[in-house]
Write an enzyme that holds these catalytic residues in place. Structure first.
Site, PDB file in Angstrom:
ATOM      1  N   THR A  93      24.161  24.013  45.877  1.00 53.95           N
ATOM      2  CA  THR A  93      23.793  25.287  45.265  1.00 53.95           C
ATOM      3  C   THR A  93      22.375  25.717  45.633  1.00 53.95           C
ATOM      4  O   THR A  93      21.546  24.908  46.047  1.00 53.95           O
ATOM      5  CB  THR A  93      23.930  25.211  43.736  1.00 53.95           C
ATOM      6  OG1 THR A  93      23.032  24.221  43.223  1.00 53.95           O
ATOM      7  CG2 THR A  93      25.353  24.867  43.331  1.00 53.95           C
ATOM      8  N   ASP A  94      22.129  27.005  45.447  1.00 52.63           N
ATOM      9  CA  ASP A  94      20.801  27.553  45.709  1.00 52.63           C
ATOM     10  C   ASP A  94      20.047  27.710  44.384  1.00 52.63           C
ATOM     11  O   ASP A  94      20.525  27.274  43.333  1.00 52.63           O
ATOM     12  CB  ASP A  94      20.899  28.876  46.468  1.00 52.63           C
ATOM     13  CG  ASP A  94      21.624  29.970  45.687  1.00 52.63           C
ATOM     14  OD1 ASP A  94      21.832  29.827  44.461  1.00 52.63           O
ATOM     15  OD2 ASP A  94      21.991  30.980  46.311  1.00 52.63           O
ATOM     16  N   ALA A  95      18.908  28.370  44.425  1.00 52.52           N
ATOM     17  CA  ALA A  95      18.087  28.540  43.225  1.00 52.52           C
ATOM     18  C   ALA A  95      18.799  29.343  42.140  1.00 52.52           C
ATOM     19  O   ALA A  95      18.474  29.227  40.964  1.00 52.52           O
ATOM     20  CB  ALA A  95      16.764  29.213  43.597  1.00 52.52           C
TER      21      ALA A  95
ATOM     22  N   VAL B  51      24.387  29.053  42.490  1.00 61.50           N
ATOM     23  CA  VAL B  51      25.668  29.274  43.167  1.00 61.50           C
ATOM     24  C   VAL B  51      25.623  28.603  44.542  1.00 61.50           C
ATOM     25  O   VAL B  51      24.558  28.274  45.062  1.00 61.50           O
ATOM     26  CB  VAL B  51      25.993  30.778  43.311  1.00 61.50           C
ATOM     27  CG1 VAL B  51      26.105  31.451  41.960  1.00 61.50           C
ATOM     28  CG2 VAL B  51      24.974  31.488  44.170  1.00 61.50           C
TER      29      VAL B  51
END
Length: 132
Positions: free
Chosen positions: A10-12, A15
């Protein structure tokens, strides 16, 4: 093929980072061939590789931490030295379409020069072709 989403995917924003879907689809392509008794490793060892030469991808909805994804791969077209696959990424829990892609792969050999698809692979892919 199934893929579980972990924190590292996931990203920041929490997601799945968009480029990770490309990795999942790469795995699904290898598993698709493995399911028919073809080994990407054995073809690689024989000097046959399949680089992606074009990809069209549509992101429909995000996957999130701990989602279980299901990847589907189908054959759209087969030529002498390339083939086109359709791939979908769905969330398994609700079968929601998250990502869909059209991926064109070339068959290359020594010196990265185009070469004909191995007969066994061409026949397999041709027998599995569906309409786009």
């Amino acid at each position: 093929m199934e893929v579980r989403i972990y924190y590292e995917d996931t990203d920041a924003g929490g997601v799945v980072y968009h480029a990770n879907y490309l990795r999942y689809m790469e795995r699904a392509r290898s598993e698709y061939l493995r399911g028919y008794g073809l080994s990407v490793q054995e073809m690689h060892d024989a000097g046959i590789i399949f680089p992606v030469v074009a990809i069209e991808i549509n992101y429909r909805a995000p996957a999130k931490l701990d989602d279980l994804l299901e990847l589907e791969t189908v054959v759209f077209a087969v030529k002498n030295s390339s083939f086109v696959l359709g791939q979908k990424v769905l969330r398994k829990a609700d079968h929601k379409l998250l990502v869909e892609a059209k991926v064109t792969l070339a068959c290359v050999g020594e010196g990265l020069r185009a070469r004909r698809l191995p007969v066994e692979l061409r026949e397999l892919l041709a027998s599995q072709t569906v309409a786009e």
